[in-house]
Write a protein that holds these residues in place. Structure first.
Motif, PDB file in Angstrom:
ATOM      1  N   VAL A   1       0.837  -1.197   0.000  1.00 35.45           N
ATOM      2  CA  VAL A   1       0.000   0.000   0.000  1.00 35.45           C
ATOM      3  C   VAL A   1       0.873   1.249   0.000  1.00 35.45           C
ATOM      4  CG1 VAL A   1      -1.890   1.181   1.197  1.00 35.45           C
ATOM      5  CG2 VAL A   1      -1.684  -1.304   1.374  1.00 35.45           C
ATOM      6  N   ASP A   2       0.414   2.293  -0.720  1.00 37.11           N
ATOM      7  CA  ASP A   2       1.041   3.606  -0.600  1.00 37.11           C
ATOM      8  C   ASP A   2       0.658   4.211   0.746  1.00 37.11           C
ATOM      9  OD1 ASP A   2       2.246   3.539  -3.092  1.00 37.11           O
ATOM     10  OD2 ASP A   2       0.487   4.395  -4.098  1.00 37.11           O
ATOM     11  N   ARG A   3       1.567   4.931   1.335  1.00 38.42           N
ATOM     12  CA  ARG A   3       1.322   5.482   2.674  1.00 38.42           C
ATOM     13  C   ARG A   3       0.070   6.367   2.712  1.00 38.42           C
ATOM     14  NH1 ARG A   3       5.786   8.460   6.589  1.00 38.42           N
ATOM     15  NH2 ARG A   3       4.409   8.764   8.378  1.00 38.42           N
ATOM     16  N   ASP A   4      -0.138   7.157   1.654  1.00 29.57           N
ATOM     17  CA  ASP A   4      -1.300   8.049   1.626  1.00 29.57           C
ATOM     18  C   ASP A   4      -2.625   7.283   1.546  1.00 29.57           C
ATOM     19  OD1 ASP A   4       0.383  10.202   1.750  1.00 29.57           O
ATOM     20  OD2 ASP A   4       0.327  10.629  -0.400  1.00 29.57           O
ATOM     21  N   ASP A   5      -2.561   6.014   1.148  1.00 32.17           N
ATOM     22  CA  ASP A   5      -3.786   5.220   0.972  1.00 32.17           C
ATOM     23  C   ASP A   5      -4.060   4.274   2.136  1.00 32.17           C
ATOM     24  OD1 ASP A   5      -4.085   6.409  -1.509  1.00 32.17           O
ATOM     25  OD2 ASP A   5      -2.972   4.833  -2.550  1.00 32.17           O
ATOM     26  N   VAL A   6      -3.230   4.328   3.178  1.00 35.26           N
ATOM     27  CA  VAL A   6      -3.335   3.341   4.250  1.00 35.26           C
ATOM     28  C   VAL A   6      -4.701   3.386   4.937  1.00 35.26           C
ATOM     29  CG1 VAL A   6      -2.497   2.757   6.558  1.00 35.26           C
ATOM     30  CG2 VAL A   6      -0.881   3.094   4.710  1.00 35.26           C
ATOM     31  N   LEU A   7      -5.198   4.583   5.234  1.00 39.16           N
ATOM     32  CA  LEU A   7      -6.457   4.675   5.978  1.00 39.16           C
ATOM     33  C   LEU A   7      -7.620   4.073   5.190  1.00 39.16           C
ATOM     34  CD1 LEU A   7      -6.228   8.211   7.636  1.00 39.16           C
ATOM     35  CD2 LEU A   7      -5.868   5.976   8.695  1.00 39.16           C
ATOM     36  N   SER A   8      -7.726   4.409   3.896  1.00 37.23           N
ATOM     37  CA  SER A   8      -8.818   3.861   3.101  1.00 37.23           C
ATOM     38  C   SER A   8      -8.643   2.361   2.900  1.00 37.23           C
ATOM     39  CB  SER A   8      -8.914   4.584   1.758  1.00 37.23           C
ATOM     40  OG  SER A   8      -7.711   4.466   1.032  1.00 37.23           O
ATOM     41  N   TRP A   9      -7.393   1.918   2.682  1.00 38.74           N
ATOM     42  CA  TRP A   9      -7.136   0.483   2.524  1.00 38.74           C
ATOM     43  C   TRP A   9      -7.494  -0.261   3.801  1.00 38.74           C
ATOM     44  CZ3 TRP A   9      -4.401  -3.354   4.836  1.00 38.74           C
ATOM     45  CH2 TRP A   9      -4.210  -4.543   4.116  1.00 38.74           C
ATOM     46  N   TYR A  10      -7.125   0.287   4.938  1.00 40.31           N
ATOM     47  CA  TYR A  10      -7.426  -0.344   6.233  1.00 40.31           C
ATOM     48  C   TYR A  10      -8.940  -0.495   6.421  1.00 40.31           C
ATOM     49  CZ  TYR A  10      -8.035  -0.814  11.267  1.00 40.31           C
ATOM     50  OH  TYR A  10      -8.432  -1.244  12.510  1.00 40.31           O
ATOM     51  N   ALA A  11      -9.694   0.567   6.116  1.00 42.28           N
ATOM     52  CA  ALA A  11     -11.152   0.507   6.303  1.00 42.28           C
ATOM     53  C   ALA A  11     -11.769  -0.583   5.423  1.00 42.28           C
ATOM     54  CB  ALA A  11     -11.771   1.870   5.982  1.00 42.28           C
ATOM     55  N   GLU A  12     -11.316  -0.678   4.183  1.00 42.08           N
ATOM     56  CA  GLU A  12     -11.847  -1.694   3.277  1.00 42.08           C
ATOM     57  C   GLU A  12     -11.459  -3.098   3.744  1.00 42.08           C
ATOM     58  OE1 GLU A  12     -10.312  -0.647  -0.501  1.00 42.08           O
ATOM     59  OE2 GLU A  12     -11.550   1.175  -0.706  1.00 42.08           O
TER      60      GLU A  12
ATOM     61  N   GLY B   1      -9.483 -11.518  20.765  1.00 44.15           N
ATOM     62  CA  GLY B   1      -8.699 -10.366  21.174  1.00 44.15           C
ATOM     63  C   GLY B   1      -8.997  -9.199  20.249  1.00 44.15           C
ATOM     64  N   PRO B   2      -8.406  -8.046  20.524  1.00 41.42           N
ATOM     65  CA  PRO B   2      -8.650  -6.872  19.683  1.00 41.42           C
ATOM     66  C   PRO B   2      -7.990  -7.013  18.325  1.00 41.42           C
ATOM     67  CG  PRO B   2      -6.991  -6.385  21.332  1.00 41.42           C
ATOM     68  CD  PRO B   2      -7.512  -7.753  21.668  1.00 41.42           C
ATOM     69  N   PRO B   3      -8.468  -6.280  17.328  1.00 43.28           N
ATOM     70  CA  PRO B   3      -7.834  -6.301  16.009  1.00 43.28           C
ATOM     71  C   PRO B   3      -6.489  -5.598  16.041  1.00 43.28           C
ATOM     72  CG  PRO B   3      -9.534  -4.625  16.073  1.00 43.28           C
ATOM     73  CD  PRO B   3      -9.628  -5.364  17.376  1.00 43.28           C
ATOM     74  N   GLY B   4      -5.718  -5.823  14.986  1.00 47.29           N
ATOM     75  CA  GLY B   4      -4.407  -5.190  14.932  1.00 47.29           C
ATOM     76  C   GLY B   4      -3.883  -5.085  13.519  1.00 47.29           C
ATOM     77  N   GLY B   5      -2.680  -4.563  13.405  1.00 50.13           N
ATOM     78  CA  GLY B   5      -2.044  -4.411  12.105  1.00 50.13           C
ATOM     79  C   GLY B   5      -0.539  -4.472  12.225  1.00 50.13           C
ATOM     80  N   HIS B   6       0.109  -4.910  11.143  1.00 51.91           N
ATOM     81  CA  HIS B   6       1.561  -4.890  11.035  1.00 51.91           C
ATOM     82  C   HIS B   6       1.920  -4.007   9.851  1.00 51.91           C
ATOM     83  CE1 HIS B   6       2.377  -8.972  13.252  1.00 51.91           C
ATOM     84  NE2 HIS B   6       1.718  -8.101  13.994  1.00 51.91           N
ATOM     85  N   TYR B   7       2.878  -3.097  10.062  1.00 51.04           N
ATOM     86  CA  TYR B   7       3.231  -2.111   9.043  1.00 51.04           C
ATOM     87  C   TYR B   7       4.735  -2.176   8.792  1.00 51.04           C
ATOM     88  CZ  TYR B   7      -1.416  -0.539  10.304  1.00 51.04           C
ATOM     89  OH  TYR B   7      -2.770  -0.497  10.556  1.00 51.04           O
ATOM     90  N   ALA B   8       5.098  -2.521   7.547  1.00 51.34           N
ATOM     91  CA  ALA B   8       6.510  -2.680   7.197  1.00 51.34           C
ATOM     92  C   ALA B   8       7.250  -1.354   7.305  1.00 51.34           C
ATOM     93  CB  ALA B   8       6.637  -3.235   5.782  1.00 51.34           C
ATOM     94  N   ASN B   9       8.537  -1.430   7.638  1.00 54.90           N
ATOM     95  CA  ASN B   9       9.338  -0.220   7.769  1.00 54.90           C
ATOM     96  C   ASN B   9       9.381   0.578   6.474  1.00 54.90           C
ATOM     97  OD1 ASN B   9       9.984  -0.833  10.435  1.00 54.90           O
ATOM     98  ND2 ASN B   9      11.741  -2.087   9.839  1.00 54.90           N
ATOM     99  N   GLU B  10       9.325  -0.120   5.315  1.00 51.66           N
ATOM    100  CA  GLU B  10       9.388   0.560   4.023  1.00 51.66           C
ATOM    101  C   GLU B  10       8.216   1.512   3.808  1.00 51.66           C
ATOM    102  OE1 GLU B  10      11.818  -2.988   4.028  1.00 51.66           O
ATOM    103  OE2 GLU B  10       9.685  -2.690   4.469  1.00 51.66           O
ATOM    104  N   LEU B  11       7.100   1.243   4.485  1.00 49.76           N
ATOM    105  CA  LEU B  11       5.943   2.123   4.370  1.00 49.76           C
ATOM    106  C   LEU B  11       6.289   3.528   4.860  1.00 49.76           C
ATOM    107  CD1 LEU B  11       2.838   2.115   3.700  1.00 49.76           C
ATOM    108  CD2 LEU B  11       2.468   1.751   6.144  1.00 49.76           C
ATOM    109  N   PHE B  12       7.132   3.612   5.885  1.00 52.42           N
ATOM    110  CA  PHE B  12       7.499   4.898   6.473  1.00 52.42           C
ATOM    111  C   PHE B  12       8.747   5.485   5.806  1.00 52.42           C
ATOM    112  CE2 PHE B  12       5.512   2.160   9.666  1.00 52.42           C
ATOM    113  CZ  PHE B  12       4.393   2.913   9.973  1.00 52.42           C
ATOM    114  N   THR B  13       9.691   4.608   5.434  1.00 48.29           N
ATOM    115  CA  THR B  13      10.942   5.114   4.868  1.00 48.29           C
ATOM    116  C   THR B  13      10.825   5.431   3.385  1.00 48.29           C
ATOM    117  OG1 THR B  13      11.703   2.846   4.442  1.00 48.29           O
ATOM    118  CG2 THR B  13      12.311   3.851   6.555  1.00 48.29           C
ATOM    119  N   GLY B  14       9.991   4.667   2.660  1.00 46.64           N
ATOM    120  CA  GLY B  14       9.885   4.854   1.223  1.00 46.64           C
ATOM    121  C   GLY B  14       8.518   5.270   0.736  1.00 46.64           C
ATOM    122  N   GLY B  15       7.541   5.323   1.644  1.00 47.53           N
ATOM    123  CA  GLY B  15       6.201   5.749   1.250  1.00 47.53           C
ATOM    124  C   GLY B  15       5.330   4.646   0.682  1.00 47.53           C
TER     125      GLY B  15
END
Length: 269
Positions: free
Chosen positions: A135-146, A162-176
Motif C-alpha cells: 500500500v502507498d502510505r497516503d492510501d493506508v487509511l482507506s485500505w485499512y477501512a476496506e 482479542g482486539p484487532p491489529g495491524g503490522h506495518y513494514a518499515n518501508e511504508l514509512f521510509t519509502g512511502g
C-alpha cells in the motif's frame, strides 16, 4: 435606457472592492453588463450581484480560476454540485492535515514529564484471520477501512479472541510504500476473498499505549523510538499496532487506545 450600476455602486452592494471586480472582469469571470465605449466605465446589472458573491466565496475557498469558470458555466445543478463538492473534499482533507500537524506540534512542544510507560513484552506466535497488501502510505487509511470491512464480513459470528491489529513494514514509512497486514484473532480463521489465515511469529515487543485520536500518534512513535535507543535496543521487523479501543468501539476519539509495539532485540555492548 437604464445605465445600470457603476462599478463603485456594485462594489458597495456586493461588499467587493473595485480592484477585485476589475480582476474578475479581466479574468473573464464576471463581465460587466455594459461598458461605455467612450469613457470605458463599467456598468453592472442587479441580477449580477449573486454571481459576484458566488465567485467571491469560491475564491475565498481557493477554488482555482479555471474551476470557478467551469462552475459558473455549468447549468446542470448536479454537475455544479459535483464540481464544488470535489473541491470541498480536497479542502476538508487539507484541513484535516493542518489540524493533525497543529495537534502534533503542540504535543511535541509540551514537555514529556515522567516519560512514557513503556513495557517489554514477549508475544507468542499465533494464527489470525488477515488481509495483506502492498500500500502507498497516503492510501493506508482507506485500505485499512476496506480490509477491516472485508474481515468482518468473512468472520460473521465468530467470537474474537482479542482486539484487532495491524503490522506495518518499515518501508511504508521510509519509502512511502510497503507491506500492510490487518487482522482479527479468531479460532479457525477462514479463507474468503482476500481473507486468509496468517501465522504471526513470536516477538519481543517494546510496547506503549497511545491515547486519543491518531493526529499526534507520530509523537508517541518518536518517544517510543527514543526510549528504545536509550535502552540500547534495536528495532527488528514491522511495527505492530493493536486497536484496544477504536472507532468501532467508541465514536469519541478521546476514548481511543492504540497499542504500539516495536519488535526489538538488545544491542551487543
Amino acid at each position: 435606457m437604464v445605465r445600470g450600476l457603476t462599478i463603485g455602486e456594485f462594489a458597495q452592494l456586493t461588499h467587493l472592492s473595485v480592484r477585485t471586480l476589475r480582476r474578475y472582469h479581466e479574468s473573464g469571470l464576471l463581465e460587466p453588463a455594459s461598458v461605455d465605449p467612450g469613457s470605458g466605465y463599467r456598468y453592472y446589472a442587479g441580477e449580477q450581484i449573486p454571481t459576484a458573491q458566488v465567485i467571491h466565496r469560491l475564491r475565498e475557498l481557493d477554488v482555482p480560476l479555471a474551476d470557478v469558470a467551469k462552475i459558473l458555466a455549468t447549468e446542470d445543478p448536479s454537475e455544479r454540485a459535483d464540481l464544488v463538492g470535489g473541491h470541498l473534499r480536497r479542502l476538508e482533507a487539507e484541513l484535516a492535515r493542518t489540524r493533525a500537524a497543529v495537534v502534533s506540534l503542540r504535543q511535541l512542544l509540551r514537555p514529556d514529564d515522567g516519560g512514557l510507560p513503556v513495557e517489554l513484552r514477549p508475544v507468542a506466535a499465533r494464527t489470525v484471520a488477515a488481509v495483506e497488501g502492498v500500500v502507498d502510505r497516503d492510501d493506508v487509511l482507506s485500505w485499512y477501512a476496506e480490509a477491516m470491512a472485508e474481515l468482518d464480513a468473512a468472520l460473521g459470528d465468530r467470537p474474537p479472541l482479542g482486539p484487532p491489529g495491524g503490522h506495518y513494514a518499515n518501508e511504508l514509512f521510509t519509502g512511502g510504500r510497503g507491506s500492510v497486514l490487518v487482522y482479527r484473532p479468531v479460532a479457525d480463521p477462514p479463507r474468503q476473498g482476500r481473507v486468509t489465515p496468517v501465522n504471526l511469529p513470536a516477538a519481543e515487543l517494546a510496547v506503549v499505549v497511545h491515547c486519543g485520536p491518531h493526529d499526534d500518534i507520530d509523537v508517541t512513535y518518536g518517544r517510543l523510538g527514543a526510549w528504545v535507543v536509550e535502552h540500547a535496543l534495536a528495532v527488528d521487523g514491522p511495527v505492530h499496532e493493536t486497536y484496544l479501543v477504536g472507532p468501532g468501539d467508541d465514536p469519541d476519539p478521546a476514548a481511543w487506545r492504540t497499542e504500539i509495539g516495536w519488535p526489538v532485540f538488545r544491542l551487543a555492548v
